[in-house]
Design a protein around this motif. Structure first.
Motif, PDB file in Angstrom:
ATOM      1  N   TRP A   1       6.795   5.439  -9.804  1.00 13.29           N
ATOM      2  CA  TRP A   1       5.935   5.255 -10.967  1.00 13.29           C
ATOM      3  C   TRP A   1       6.040   5.934 -12.154  1.00 13.29           C
ATOM      4  CZ3 TRP A   1       3.458   1.178 -10.155  1.00 13.29           C
ATOM      5  CH2 TRP A   1       3.057   0.639  -8.712  1.00 13.29           C
ATOM      6  N   GLY A   2       6.806   7.119 -12.075  1.00 10.23           N
ATOM      7  CA  GLY A   2       7.249   7.733 -13.187  1.00 10.23           C
ATOM      8  C   GLY A   2       8.480   6.942 -13.809  1.00 10.23           C
ATOM      9  N   SER A   3       9.278   6.173 -13.158  1.00  8.76           N
ATOM     10  CA  SER A   3      10.403   5.421 -13.603  1.00  8.76           C
ATOM     11  C   SER A   3       9.893   4.148 -14.230  1.00  8.76           C
ATOM     12  CB  SER A   3      11.374   5.300 -12.864  1.00  8.76           C
ATOM     13  OG  SER A   3      10.895   4.521 -11.547  1.00  8.76           O
ATOM     14  N   PHE A   4       8.828   3.685 -13.679  1.00  7.79           N
ATOM     15  CA  PHE A   4       8.177   2.513 -14.172  1.00  7.79           C
ATOM     16  C   PHE A   4       7.631   2.846 -15.479  1.00  7.79           C
ATOM     17  CE2 PHE A   4       4.250   0.075 -14.931  1.00  7.79           C
ATOM     18  CZ  PHE A   4       4.606  -1.036 -15.074  1.00  7.79           C
TER      19      PHE A   4
ATOM     20  N   GLY B   1      10.375  -4.431  -5.368  1.00  8.81           N
ATOM     21  CA  GLY B   1      11.082  -5.577  -6.124  1.00  8.81           C
ATOM     22  C   GLY B   1      10.049  -7.004  -6.407  1.00  8.81           C
ATOM     23  N   THR B   2       9.326  -6.996  -5.566  1.00 11.04           N
ATOM     24  CA  THR B   2       8.246  -8.232  -5.748  1.00 11.04           C
ATOM     25  C   THR B   2       7.437  -7.683  -6.705  1.00 11.04           C
ATOM     26  OG1 THR B   2       8.296  -8.783  -3.394  1.00 11.04           O
ATOM     27  CG2 THR B   2       6.542  -9.591  -4.654  1.00 11.04           C
ATOM     28  N   LEU B   3       6.929  -6.561  -6.715  1.00 12.37           N
ATOM     29  CA  LEU B   3       5.880  -6.277  -7.968  1.00 12.37           C
ATOM     30  C   LEU B   3       6.508  -6.255  -9.366  1.00 12.37           C
ATOM     31  CD1 LEU B   3       3.588  -3.225  -6.512  1.00 12.37           C
ATOM     32  CD2 LEU B   3       3.116  -5.891  -6.924  1.00 12.37           C
ATOM     33  N   THR B   4       7.639  -5.803  -9.437  1.00 13.76           N
ATOM     34  CA  THR B   4       8.501  -5.621 -10.719  1.00 13.76           C
ATOM     35  C   THR B   4       8.877  -7.345 -11.171  1.00 13.76           C
ATOM     36  OG1 THR B   4      10.624  -5.516  -9.444  1.00 13.76           O
ATOM     37  CG2 THR B   4       9.484  -3.453 -10.220  1.00 13.76           C
TER      38      THR B   4
ATOM     39  N   ARG C   1       0.728  -1.137  -0.067  1.00 12.45           N
ATOM     40  CA  ARG C   1       0.160   0.052  -0.040  1.00 12.45           C
ATOM     41  C   ARG C   1       0.681   1.343   0.119  1.00 12.45           C
ATOM     42  NH1 ARG C   1      -3.275  -3.271   3.621  1.00 12.45           N
ATOM     43  NH2 ARG C   1      -2.179  -2.205   5.339  1.00 12.45           N
ATOM     44  N   GLU C   2       2.052   1.287   0.675  1.00 16.99           N
ATOM     45  CA  GLU C   2       2.815   2.356   0.744  1.00 16.99           C
ATOM     46  C   GLU C   2       3.321   2.721  -0.575  1.00 16.99           C
ATOM     47  OE1 GLU C   2       4.677   4.344   3.240  1.00 16.99           O
ATOM     48  OE2 GLU C   2       2.452   3.905   4.181  1.00 16.99           O
ATOM     49  N   LEU C   3       3.597   1.625  -1.617  1.00 13.51           N
ATOM     50  CA  LEU C   3       3.985   2.082  -2.967  1.00 13.51           C
ATOM     51  C   LEU C   3       3.092   2.863  -3.503  1.00 13.51           C
ATOM     52  CD1 LEU C   3       5.443  -1.480  -4.305  1.00 13.51           C
ATOM     53  CD2 LEU C   3       6.723   0.669  -3.916  1.00 13.51           C
ATOM     54  N   PHE C   4       1.784   2.811  -3.226  1.00 12.63           N
ATOM     55  CA  PHE C   4       0.811   3.656  -4.044  1.00 12.63           C
ATOM     56  C   PHE C   4       0.708   4.901  -3.383  1.00 12.63           C
ATOM     57  CE2 PHE C   4       0.053  -0.479  -5.287  1.00 12.63           C
ATOM     58  CZ  PHE C   4      -0.147  -0.587  -6.505  1.00 12.63           C
ATOM     59  N   GLU C   5       1.417   5.264  -2.171  1.00 12.85           N
ATOM     60  CA  GLU C   5       1.341   6.646  -1.694  1.00 12.85           C
ATOM     61  C   GLU C   5       2.384   7.289  -2.166  1.00 12.85           C
ATOM     62  OE1 GLU C   5      -1.262   7.311   0.377  1.00 12.85           O
ATOM     63  OE2 GLU C   5      -2.124   5.366   0.536  1.00 12.85           O
ATOM     64  N   GLN C   6       2.533   8.778  -1.909  1.00 14.01           N
ATOM     65  CA  GLN C   6       3.501   9.711  -2.335  1.00 14.01           C
ATOM     66  C   GLN C   6       4.621   9.417  -1.295  1.00 14.01           C
ATOM     67  OE1 GLN C   6       3.000  12.137  -4.557  1.00 14.01           O
ATOM     68  NE2 GLN C   6       5.273  12.421  -4.419  1.00 14.01           N
ATOM     69  N   GLN C   7       6.026   8.917  -2.244  1.00 13.16           N
ATOM     70  CA  GLN C   7       7.046   8.607  -1.618  1.00 13.16           C
ATOM     71  C   GLN C   7       7.901  10.007  -1.386  1.00 13.16           C
ATOM     72  OE1 GLN C   7       7.840   5.423  -0.841  1.00 13.16           O
ATOM     73  NE2 GLN C   7       5.694   4.831  -1.172  1.00 13.16           N
TER      74      GLN C   7
ATOM     75  N   ASN D   1      15.101   8.795 -14.283  1.00 18.80           N
ATOM     76  CA  ASN D   1      15.760   7.335 -14.180  1.00 18.80           C
ATOM     77  C   ASN D   1      14.888   6.444 -14.759  1.00 18.80           C
ATOM     78  OD1 ASN D   1      18.325   8.026 -12.632  1.00 18.80           O
ATOM     79  ND2 ASN D   1      17.180   7.900 -10.911  1.00 18.80           N
ATOM     80  N   THR D   2      15.202   5.297 -15.324  1.00 25.39           N
ATOM     81  CA  THR D   2      14.418   4.033 -15.511  1.00 25.39           C
ATOM     82  C   THR D   2      14.167   3.507 -14.163  1.00 25.39           C
ATOM     83  OG1 THR D   2      16.440   2.972 -16.097  1.00 25.39           O
ATOM     84  CG2 THR D   2      15.213   3.944 -18.002  1.00 25.39           C
ATOM     85  N   LEU D   3      13.476   2.299 -14.358  1.00 31.32           N
ATOM     86  CA  LEU D   3      13.079   1.828 -13.078  1.00 31.32           C
ATOM     87  C   LEU D   3      14.432   0.953 -12.430  1.00 31.32           C
ATOM     88  CD1 LEU D   3      11.007   0.980 -10.899  1.00 31.32           C
ATOM     89  CD2 LEU D   3      10.589  -0.973 -12.437  1.00 31.32           C
TER      90      LEU D   3
END
Length: 279
Positions: free
Chosen positions: A66-69, A242-245, A54-60, A220-222
């Motif tokens: 997500w831009g790098s993705f 890392g798990t999601l990628t 859930r933290e991944l989808f919050e502002q880091q 950057n790229t991912l």
């Protein structure tokens, strides 16, 4: 029942250790990504939850995940399409000997043995000296093609080396033009190999780090983003990323394999229909 020799069990144990060595780090990261809110970067785990996903989808506070993705995804698709097109054209060109073909072949393969960081540095310098912007979609794209194109070309060389030219001759005898022969005869036959070239091109680009390091410019790229996060992020959110990628990469492979399977069954069905029609 005949007993297996001891060497069988020794080789089985060795292969099992190899699998642990190969996939153990990925499995470890996946396990640690499911820690609770108080979890850290090492064992033992502190609870289990989906908190870090859930933290991944919050502002880091650090990084542009997500831009790098999105950049890696777009760059991977660009490299994939270019690799497929150039590989097919190169494979067709090398079916006949021409002046300098041997030298050109070795030049193509040489880029695989040159250290990746040197290629990244060289491409970045060329763009800089030419007054062109060092950007992930320009210099990064060119640097990654030096990695994906040789693999694609080698695959196409092997495919066309086994290709039966009788199919092309039959098409020409029926009045097909060269372009029609390629479009309706050659490409459908080599389609499964094209899927393999596309998959290798995309995955090699999506995961590429060294050739992109000095050619991505300010964005950057991912892989570069993840590397940068390793020095700043101290929570399991990086494990969740890392798990999601990894899951995304496996999903891409599954999609390509499904497409190849569908095409194979379609060809088998068409061949069966044609056989019944001849009867």
């Amino acid at each position: 029942m005949e007993r297996r020799p001891r060497s069988f069990y020794a080789l089985t144990a060795f292969f099992a250790l190899f699998l642990v060595f190969l996939y153990g780090p990925t499995v470890t990261i996946a396990i640690l990504s499911f820690q609770g809110p108080q979890g850290g970067l090492t064992f033992p785990m502190r609870g289990t939850s989906l908190h870090w996903f859930r933290e991944l989808f919050e502002q880091q506070a650090v990084g542009d995940i997500w831009g790098s993705f999105r950049r890696s995804l777009v760059l991977g698709l660009m490299v994939m399409v270019t690799t497929v097109i150039v590989s097919v054209m190169g494979g067709l060109a090398f079916r006949k000997r021409f002046a300098g073909s041997t030298l050109l072949f070795y030049l193509i393969v040489t880029s695989l043995v040159i250290p990746s960081i040197l290629i990244s540095l060289g491409v970045g310098l060329i763009f800089d000296q030419a007054g062109l912007p060092v950007h992930w979609a320009g210099s990064g794209y060119g640097a990654q093609l030096t990695w994906t194109l040789p693999f694609g070309l080698l695959i196409m060389f092997a495919v066309f080396n086994r290709f039966d030219r009788a199919y092309e001759e039959a098409a020409r005898d029926l009045g097909a033009s060269p372009w029609q022969t390629i479009r309706f005869v050659v490409l459908p036959i080599i389609a499964p190999s094209l899927i393999g070239v596309a998959l290798s091109g995309f995955t090699l680009s999506y995961d590429e780090f060294a050739r992109t390091l000095l050619t991505a410019g300010s964005y950057n790229t991912l892989p570069l983003e993840i590397f940068g996060m390793t020095t700043n992020v101290t929570t399991p959110v990086i494990f969740a990323l890392g798990t999601l990628t990894t899951a995304f990469s496996l999903l891409v492979i599954a999609v390509f394999l499904a497409v190849a399977l569908v095409m194979r069954r379609r060809r088998a069905r068409q061949a069966s229909d044609a056989g019944r029609g001849m009867v």
